[in-house]
Enzyme design. Structure first.
Site, PDB file in Angstrom:
ATOM      1  N   LYS A  97       0.772  -1.242   0.000  1.00 49.77           N
ATOM      2  CA  LYS A  97       0.000   0.000   0.000  1.00 49.77           C
ATOM      3  C   LYS A  97       0.807   1.298   0.000  1.00 49.77           C
ATOM      4  CE  LYS A  97      -1.083  -0.606   4.940  1.00 49.77           C
ATOM      5  NZ  LYS A  97      -0.233  -1.693   5.287  1.00 49.77           N
ATOM      6  N   GLY A 124       0.283  -7.447  -9.794  1.00 43.74           N
ATOM      7  CA  GLY A 124      -0.036  -6.049  -9.464  1.00 43.74           C
ATOM      8  C   GLY A 124       1.220  -5.212  -9.305  1.00 43.74           C
ATOM      9  N   ASP A 155      -0.606 -17.002  -6.896  1.00 44.48           N
ATOM     10  CA  ASP A 155      -1.653 -17.166  -7.912  1.00 44.48           C
ATOM     11  C   ASP A 155      -1.112 -17.762  -9.222  1.00 44.48           C
ATOM     12  OD1 ASP A 155      -3.095 -15.805  -6.002  1.00 44.48           O
ATOM     13  OD2 ASP A 155      -2.970 -13.873  -7.033  1.00 44.48           O
TER      14      ASP A 155
HETATM   15  O1  F6P Z   1      -2.376 -12.256  -5.001  1.00 42.42           O
HETATM   16  C1  F6P Z   1      -2.106 -13.073  -3.918  1.00 42.42           C
HETATM   17  C2  F6P Z   1      -3.303 -13.175  -3.004  1.00 42.42           C
HETATM   18  O2  F6P Z   1      -2.976 -14.036  -1.930  1.00 42.42           O
HETATM   19  C3  F6P Z   1      -4.587 -13.634  -3.691  1.00 42.42           C
HETATM   20  O3  F6P Z   1      -4.623 -15.007  -3.942  1.00 42.42           O
HETATM   21  C4  F6P Z   1      -5.631 -13.138  -2.709  1.00 42.42           C
HETATM   22  O4  F6P Z   1      -6.877 -12.886  -3.333  1.00 42.42           O
HETATM   23  C5  F6P Z   1      -5.028 -11.828  -2.255  1.00 42.42           C
HETATM   24  O5  F6P Z   1      -3.631 -11.911  -2.474  1.00 42.42           O
HETATM   25  C6  F6P Z   1      -5.277 -11.514  -0.807  1.00 42.42           C
HETATM   26  O6  F6P Z   1      -4.802 -10.234  -0.580  1.00 42.42           O
HETATM   27  P1  F6P Z   1      -4.667  -9.593   0.881  1.00 42.42           P
HETATM   28  O7  F6P Z   1      -3.477 -10.248   1.529  1.00 42.42           O
HETATM   29  O8  F6P Z   1      -4.454  -8.164   0.605  1.00 42.42           O
HETATM   30  O9  F6P Z   1      -5.936  -9.914   1.599  1.00 42.42           O
END
Ligand code: F6P
Length: 363
Positions: free
Chosen positions: A77, A115, A141
């Site tokens: 972030k 991302g 992922d």
């Molecule tokens: O992109 C990796 C991941 O673990 C995804 O599989 C999941 O939807 C997301 O990140 C969860 O993100 P956060 O840790 O921000 O909840």
């Protein structure tokens, strides 16, 4: 000439990051260069919040091969925090360039997922010559283009497979159907790889539409055939016409998924099957690093140093057909993210073994 290099982990963590950091530290030291570990992702690079440590073979021991998370911490972030504090996009990019310059870096290893690679592309596209960057793909992922595997995926799959083996014994004892919801964002790689490896009966992924009546048929067949329990694996982003479960968090613009596993279990209850849902969630981001992630992390970390020392930059390291190759970051970001298709080996295994995996063109 001795170079001053940096390494940074950006985006969601996963297992295998520390293997890459360790290999980079050892390789840099062997070649007589300096390696700074930038802490907390971009926060550690912004001049107003600098944070880094000197990485050496001494503080990057073998224990890093197996430990999950990032010893450098991570960050999802920094850009949104800066935007929320009134910085413009241009000012944030300037902070990155300033940090790189003030640390007198000759090159930076950027370990990121889909991302964070998009952010990197943005950083580089404005001023490609200001920073020498070699990227390493990581994400549970496995949705980064042009690489067969990203760091973190194999460990996540092993975590899911282990969890399903614990779930199977209780499903069998109680003759229940258990729906296991796994991560993966819009890609079904974790679901299909873990589902096949764990012997699931139904695997639902975002790439293929599913028909609930065929899920019910498959469950019914399990009970009729004498198996009398059922394991269903569902990826978090699977859509259902009657469930809107994608929530975009307005604070950080991140999409969260909630409840497809429970939704399917609830439906199966209405069909007369005793069902439960289990959401594995962030458990999938930890775990003792799988062997492939240790190897991949070690290969990527060392090769990233080799590339920077050889003067290469603007590239991402990829693992293809058992070899480490390089793709240009701008070219990589032009294509769509990697998704499952019907030719994927695990999709074919599922079809061949009678697992219901959605409405495929050949089914
Ligand atoms: O992109 C990796 C991941 O673990 C995804 O599989 C999941 O939807 C997301 O990140 C969860 O993100 P956060 O840790 O921000 O909840």
């Amino acid at each position: 000439m001795k170079k001053r290099l940096g390494i940074i982990t950006v985006g969601g963590d996963c297992s295998g990051l520390n293997s890459a950091i360790r290999a980079a530290a050892i390789r840099a030291e062997t070649l007589g260069h300096e390696l700074l570990g930038i802490q907390r992702g971009f926060f550690g690079l912004f001049p107003e919040s600098f944070g880094y440590i000197q990485l050496t073979s001494e503080n990057c021991g073998e224990e890093l091969l197996t430990s999950s998370g990032s010893i450098l911490f991570s960050d999802t972030k920094s850009f949104t925090t800066c935007l929320n504090h009134g910085h413009s996009q241009k000012e944030i990019l300037q902070l990155v360039y300033d940090g790189y310059r003030k640390l007198s870096l000759d090159g930076l290893i950027y370990i990121g997922g889909d991302g964070s690679l998009t952010i990197l592309e943005e950083v580089l596209s404005h001023n490609p010559d200001l920073m020498n960057v070699v990227a390493i793909p990581k994400t549970i992922d496995n949705d980064v283009n042009m690489t067969d595997f990203s760091i973190g995926f194999s460990t996540a799959v092993e975590v899911v497979v282990d969890a399903i083996s614990n779930i199977r014994s209780t499903a069998r004892s109680h003759q229940r159907t258990i729906v296991v919801e796994v991560m993966g964002r819009d890609a079904g790689f974790i679901a299909v790889h873990a589902g096949v490896a764990a012997g699931a009966d139904v695997i639902l992924v975002p790439e293929f539409e599913y028909d609930m009546s065929r899920v019910v048929d498959k469950v019914k067949r399990n009970y009729d055939s004498g198996k009398k329990y059922c394991i269903i694996v569902v990826a978090e982003a699977v859509e259902s016409a009657s469930l809107k479960h994608r929530i975009v968090n307005s604070h950080d613009d991140v999409t969260k998924y909630r409840g497809i596993g429970q939704h399917i279990a609830d439906h199966l209850k209405t069909e007369g099957f005793e069902s439960r849902a289990v959401t594995l969630g962030h458990v999938q981001r930890g775990g003792t690093t799988a062997i492939l992630d240790r190897i991949l992390g070690s290969a990527f970390g060392a090769e990233a140093i080799n590339a920077l020392v050889a003067g290469e930059h603007g590239v991402m390291l990829c693992y293809r057909g058992g070899k480490i190759e390089k793709a240009s970051i701008s070219e990589l970001m032009r294509g769509i993210n990697k998704r499952l298709d019907e030719s994927d080996m695990c999709v074919k295994i599922a079809v061949n073994l009678g697992v219901y995996i959605g409405e495929l063109s050949g089914s």
